[in-house]
Design a protein around this motif. Sequence first.
Motif, PDB file in Angstrom:
ATOM      1  N   GLN A   3       0.901 -10.560  13.738  1.00 28.25           N
ATOM      2  CA  GLN A   3       1.684 -10.182  12.572  1.00 28.25           C
ATOM      3  C   GLN A   3       3.136 -10.669  12.650  1.00 28.25           C
ATOM      4  O   GLN A   3       3.608 -11.097  13.714  1.00 28.25           O
ATOM      5  N   ASN A   4       3.824 -10.567  11.541  1.00 28.95           N
ATOM      6  CA  ASN A   4       5.224 -10.976  11.430  1.00 28.95           C
ATOM      7  C   ASN A   4       6.094 -10.065  12.299  1.00 28.95           C
ATOM      8  O   ASN A   4       6.217  -8.865  12.038  1.00 28.95           O
ATOM      9  N   ARG A  25       9.064  -8.209  10.553  1.00 31.18           N
ATOM     10  CA  ARG A  25       8.713  -7.209   9.543  1.00 31.18           C
ATOM     11  C   ARG A  25       8.046  -5.976  10.144  1.00 31.18           C
ATOM     12  O   ARG A  25       8.222  -4.865   9.661  1.00 31.18           O
ATOM     13  N   ARG A  28      -5.755  -5.237   5.488  1.00 27.99           N
ATOM     14  CA  ARG A  28      -5.192  -5.819   4.267  1.00 27.99           C
ATOM     15  C   ARG A  28      -4.272  -4.830   3.543  1.00 27.99           C
ATOM     16  O   ARG A  28      -3.209  -5.201   3.048  1.00 27.99           O
ATOM     17  N   TYR A  70      -0.926  -4.221   5.972  1.00 24.25           N
ATOM     18  CA  TYR A  70      -0.038  -5.360   6.195  1.00 24.25           C
ATOM     19  C   TYR A  70       0.226  -6.176   4.924  1.00 24.25           C
ATOM     20  O   TYR A  70       1.030  -7.107   4.946  1.00 24.25           O
ATOM     21  N   ARG A  71      -0.465  -5.850   3.845  1.00 26.24           N
ATOM     22  CA  ARG A  71      -0.175  -6.384   2.504  1.00 26.24           C
ATOM     23  C   ARG A  71      -0.083  -7.911   2.469  1.00 26.24           C
ATOM     24  O   ARG A  71       0.903  -8.486   2.004  1.00 26.24           O
ATOM     25  N   GLU A  72      -1.117  -8.538   2.962  1.00 23.64           N
ATOM     26  CA  GLU A  72      -1.204 -10.000   2.914  1.00 23.64           C
ATOM     27  C   GLU A  72      -2.313 -10.402   1.943  1.00 23.64           C
ATOM     28  O   GLU A  72      -3.126  -9.570   1.542  1.00 23.64           O
ATOM     29  N   SER A  73      -2.341 -11.657   1.594  1.00 26.81           N
ATOM     30  CA  SER A  73      -3.384 -12.127   0.680  1.00 26.81           C
ATOM     31  C   SER A  73      -4.750 -11.942   1.321  1.00 26.81           C
ATOM     32  O   SER A  73      -4.880 -11.855   2.549  1.00 26.81           O
ATOM     33  N   ILE A 105      -5.599 -14.757   3.961  1.00 26.62           N
ATOM     34  CA  ILE A 105      -4.848 -14.657   5.222  1.00 26.62           C
ATOM     35  C   ILE A 105      -5.264 -13.421   6.004  1.00 26.62           C
ATOM     36  O   ILE A 105      -5.481 -13.470   7.218  1.00 26.62           O
ATOM     37  N   SER A 106      -5.390 -12.289   5.307  1.00 30.55           N
ATOM     38  CA  SER A 106      -5.767 -11.044   5.971  1.00 30.55           C
ATOM     39  C   SER A 106      -7.162 -11.146   6.578  1.00 30.55           C
ATOM     40  O   SER A 106      -7.381 -10.717   7.713  1.00 30.55           O
ATOM     41  N   LYS A 111      -7.034 -13.477   9.693  1.00 25.43           N
ATOM     42  CA  LYS A 111      -6.433 -12.791  10.838  1.00 25.43           C
ATOM     43  C   LYS A 111      -7.367 -11.711  11.385  1.00 25.43           C
ATOM     44  O   LYS A 111      -7.516 -11.551  12.606  1.00 25.43           O
TER      45      LYS A 111
END
Length: 323
Positions: A217-218, A221, A282, A285-288, A291-292, A295
Amino acid sequence: MEHRLRADKTCLNCRRVVPERFCTHCGQENVQPRRPFHYLFTHFVEDLVHYDSSFYKTVKALLFNPGRLTNEYLSGRRKSYVPPVKLYIFINLLTFFMISLFFSGHDGDSDLSIDLAGTPERVVKVDSTLAEKQTPAALRMGEYKSLREMDSVESRKPDSLKMTGIRYWYNRKAARAQEKYTVEQLQERFYEKFMSTVPKGIFLYLPVFALVLWIFQNKSRWLYYDHGVFTLHYFSFLLLTFSLLATVEELAGMIDFISDWMWLPWLMLLGYWILYFFKAHRRVYRESELISSTKSLAMFVVNLSLIFIFIVGVLLYSAIIID
C-alpha cells in the motif's frame, strides 16, 4: 446488569465527588466494590457485551459487511463497536476453547486404541502386530527407537559418520520420547502441543500479515497501525466463521446424512474467506477494482506461502516440545 450504588458520593478511584452513577472526572461507576465470586468471570463478557449491544452490532458488521469495522474505527467512530484488540482476544479464546471441547469428546474413538483387558495372549499379539502395521509413518520419530540403541550404534561408527549438530539433537530427543511414550501417547501429546501452539502462532503471524499489507500500500497515506486494525478485524472474522461452522459440523455429526455433506459448507466458507478479503481490501483502501483485485491476488499468494511456512514451523515446534 445493574449494581447497587454506594451511599458515599466520593469516587473510590480519584476521590472526586460523584454527582450521579458515574464519576465525571475519571468515569468509574460508583458501585459497591465487593461483588459475588462469579463476577470475576462474567465481568469480561459483561464489559464486552455491554448495554448498548455494541457486541452484536460488531459481529453483524464483521460477518456480513467486509471492511466496515475498519473504516468506522479509522474514521474515529469507535464508541458503537467493540475495539479490534478486545474483539480478537475474545473470539480467539472462544474459538480454541470450542475446538478443544469438541475434540476432547472423541478421545475414546481412536482407531489405534486396543483393549487388552481379558484378551487371550494370542489375540493380544495379533492385535498389537496389526496396530503396529497400521501406525502412520509420520508418527515414527527419528532413526532410533531408544537412547540405548542410539548410543550403541553411534559409538561403533567412525567419527566421520557420527551424527552431529541438529540431527544428533533431534534424534536423541526423538529416541527419548519413544522410550517414554507409546505411539498412541505420542499422538495425543503431539495434538495437545499443536493445539496449544496454534493460538500463539496465529498471534505472532498478525504483524506479518499487516507487514504484507504495508508493503503493497501507499506508505504516505497508510500507517502500519491502519494495516494492524484491518488485520485484527480480518482474523477475527476468520476465527469466528471457523468456530461457527465447526459447531455446526459437531451438531451435524449426530445425523449421518448431513455429516456426509459437510465438506460442501467448508468449501463454501473457504470461498467466502477469499471473497471477503478482496471486498474488504477494496472498501478500506479505496482503490479501483482492477488495482485492488491485483494487489489482493498478489497478497493472497504471498500470504499462502507464508502460512505454509508458518504451519510447518508450528508442526516442528510441537514435535520439539513433545517431551
